[in-house]
Motif scaffolding. Structure first.
Motif: not given
Lengths: 223, 223, 223, 223, 223, 223
Positions: D44, D68, D95-96, D99-100, D103, D116-119, D133, D135, D137, E28-29, E33, E36, E167-168, E199
């Motif tokens: 990406i 998850h 991104d969430l 982040t997990s 971590a 997604r959330d590539v930025r 890429i 988005a 869901g 989108h969410e 959803r 797109l 970007d997405d 997270l």
């Protein structure tokens, strides 16, 4: 753009028919594994095997005007071959154009674009190899050219080159090489009959072609 | 590279034939919706339904030498399965190789690449599932391997695994699971006859499967 | 999501059958070259030509639960039309669902996804136009909707719109325009018979359509 | 389906880092030109070069619940590698989840699907190699498995295998071979420095590799 | 064809800017959803994030005349959105048109076709999401329409709908829903900040979302 | 096959550099909208704009031996242009070959196949336009040819033709036309500056180009 070349040279009809009888795979091999159009060029129905002289069309995307111009240039035994000037899958050709082309002795169509009325074309026994089947209509607004060199589905084709097409795809043979390629193709064919018999009888290619030694030299290991 | 495994284990022929009779969709479901090769693997003609033991070939792109090596390893009831080591749509296989394979009891070919002479193969009743029909010739210059694990069209295949192929595509069943999968597949089939009858009589799946309650719970609204 | 619209309006059955008889290419032209679904929507067998009212399904990827819901809403003469909510080629539909749909008078399926049991469907004479043939099974876990507007293979379809499908692909005609489009389509057809005869007799399109003058004006050169 | 393998073996961290430093092209060559994922797996953002242990995820299409589950199994130095059970380009990861994963010491994601959330991921310096890429869901409804063998973008991957990824793509090295492959890769690299210098100085590969004789033998003609 | 709708309603500028700030994935969410455009619609450069009112263009393949017509209809804050009437990747738009559009307050272009002069467009900071980068020129010969409903890259767009692109990818929000969707999107965002923190601190999604119980109920096994 | 043409004619260096300065879109327009390679030919990094003489390579799939042969034929200012004899995305070219080519004054590579070591190539400032980025290694076993006519990504290229490449793609100008095309391209450019200024000032293309009348004549309706 905007040129119609009226007099093109064609190969000897007997040579053309000889190449058609050999088929695409054999002809392609006979000329040093060259001349194939891309594999996405598929026949609209199975079982046709044709040879003919390429009457080339360079056409704008979505504009089939030049097909009418080209049909006037057809001589019996020709094959229409159309390359769009940018990628396009619109339906340039249908049953009316096929009727007209067939009336003038055209043997089929090779088109790096779309085609429609495939049920009618099949019933008419008018073979087509195309990139797509798509009913999308075209317009008549811009000029293209007839009987100029084109790149069609990745192959360079000069007007008057020999086209061979069957269930395996489409192959172009430069006109000047046609006789020589036919000779090589027929030699291949003669050869194949004998091989086929042996293989059918259970002889292995490994033995018939003498592969054991070179494979061993390269280090092939049996475990 | 460069290894030929000569002795592979195969599944029980009765199990293999039982799986072939169930067909790809049923077998795939019976093993938990796994084992399918990619949907671009299409039969060169419709109507064939085969089962057999995978004789695997890992071949360099554009090089069909290992097919000859593999044919010597064929036992009656085997299916040749070829995966190129990088993406390729050249025509690795044609009527001569099919003649040789058929003479040794081969039931068909699964190839993540190209194939040619499809008219002959159809007439010979030698079924092939391939990524492309393309007359492009291949060479014989480099080693590959025979009867090693391969990834073919997205599926992992061990030599001796059971291959089932029909108009819906191709499915691989790990050899060790074959009997158990057959059992599950036949149970599904027995089940389906009864369902088909009810549905043909106008019973709704909504009622037959008891979907109304769970759908209502999820909040499906009729307006 | 999660809505089933039960009462939709449908076009006049005679108009629908009239449109089907004209075929996709003619109907598409008759409504101003609009309404085609993408060219990747191919029939699972050749020769079917159907017309019907769109019973639309918006379904999650890999989840065919809504097909059962939709079948209950079928009226004789309807065509099921499924659009996944994200790109998917899983096999949403097979012989059991076809049996159920056919029992309720459904004329066929248009699906921007995969399909399986194509041998059975062919034998049942249940026509399908799909993006893929793929045995991959689906689940029943999430809601979608029935009889809501959808985009299917690039075309916008309202429930109750007229669908025409044949070997050339699939075309949608907005319900409100159906009668008017039929009229225009039949006018085109009447016209074509005459043209076909002339072309078959060797008359050139160049003359029949009067192309020489406009082409010359644009500068077409004969050399 | 529905299995989480908790204890997998991983390769020696020093070996993993050594392989990452060599890069994808060199590692792939060092293990006999094997192990590459398909070329559609693109980073990406440019410039990342990572190595790690594959924590594999087999996930249903459009369902990211297992991500998850997988994150809990992460050990520092791992790379998440996800293969959907049927082709899918939905956005499983954003991104969430990054982040997990970050971590817990995760070095990146390899996914034969969408992202997604590539930025945000770029800003976080969390590298991803994906098929798309997108988005779109996903849901959380069905089970998949964690740390089972998978086929990802055409490559067979066992949990704990070494993954190397950079601007050239992604390569998998079977855990058991990792040390040996590193040795071969480092030998290649040592070699390359010397060659690069000579070539930069104008020495020809034709001379440096001794190609003139074998090419002449094969019949190469200069005209 | 051949219609220019001059007065279209647009959403509240504050709502539009609010949606742009949320970004494509969140919007989108927030609308269930949906909305797109296909994942092949990629930005010509990274980092742009725009929102605006769709000024739609339905254009013939390879003909960009209607872009000039559309530019006259631009109001500050609009986004041009072009859908060809059949698949096309020609370069409809370059730096001159961008200069003109930018002078009238246009925020960017969404085009299900090709684009050129990407270096200039990047320097001008004029963002484009397109199917292709292709220098192929277009003509000005046929009519299309401006501000009519279109299907663009698989999404249905009405003139005046809100477009969000980053970007997405690209997302369309029906004008009437814009305020409601913004509210839902902002709620999601508020929510995410908290989750991200947890997270990042090492809390597992498994615990934060309470996934252990439902997964166990479905039968997930840890081994 | 197996031919190396050593002396080819090249265009005037000043003309070549002039064409490069005009860029792909302008040059393509200046020669009547011809000469573009397919849009899938993308630069490995943005911002390069080169012109040079085509040194053509016809190479077997997965075999890069001829690249070494070609490098010996390079003259300063040349661009390597490789077309495989059947579709292939293997990585024919990496940093060592680039080092060698660059040492001999090569300005870049156009390749209808794959490429690797893109990080190194970017750092070396050696621009490449390719079909794929793929680390897959190649072999050195078969002959191809150097400086023969080829079809590359759909365009016919003779050795010594001028290649122009930038962020918009790749264009070929037949050597004999180069001076004439440059003249036309520069005329276009001169023209564009003036137009750009007017458009930036808010003048509409509708007025500047006089489109209102012809559009009205075709029946464009404002509502």
């Amino acid at each position: 753009m905007g040129v119609v070349v009226q007099n093109i040279e064609r190969a000897d009809p007997a040579v053309i028919d000889g190449l058609a009888a050999c088929g695409v795979a054999t002809v392609h091999e006979a000329q040093g594994r060259t001349g194939l159009l891309a594999s996405y060029m598929r026949p609209i129905y199975r079982g046709a095997r044709i040879g003919g002289s390429a009457l080339t069309i360079s056409a704008p995307p979505g504009d089939n005007w030049m097909v009418h111009v080209a049909i006037e240039q057809l001589k019996a035994g020709d094959i229409l071959l159309l390359a769009p000037t940018s990628p396009c899958e619109d339906g340039y050709f249908g049953d009316l154009l096929a009727t007209s082309a067939q009336a003038r002795g055209c043997r089929g169509l090779i088109i790096d674009a779309g085609i429609r009325d495939v049920r009618d074309l099949t019933e008419m026994n008018f073979p087509v190899w195309s990139k797509a089947i798509f009913a999308q209509g075209t317009i008549k607004a811009s000029l293209g050219s007839v009987n100029v060199p084109v790149v069609c589905a990745g192959a360079f084709v000069n007007p008057g080159d020999v086209i061979v097409a069957d269930d395996d795809g489409v192959c172009v043979v430069p006109r000047a090489n046609a006789a020589k390629v036919l000779e090589a193709a027929q030699k291949r064919e003669a050869n194949e009959g004998d091989k086929r018999e042996k293989l059918a009888a259970g002889v292995l290619g490994m033995d018939m072609y003498g592969f054991r030694e070179p494979l061993a030299k390269l280090g092939l290991k049996y475990v």
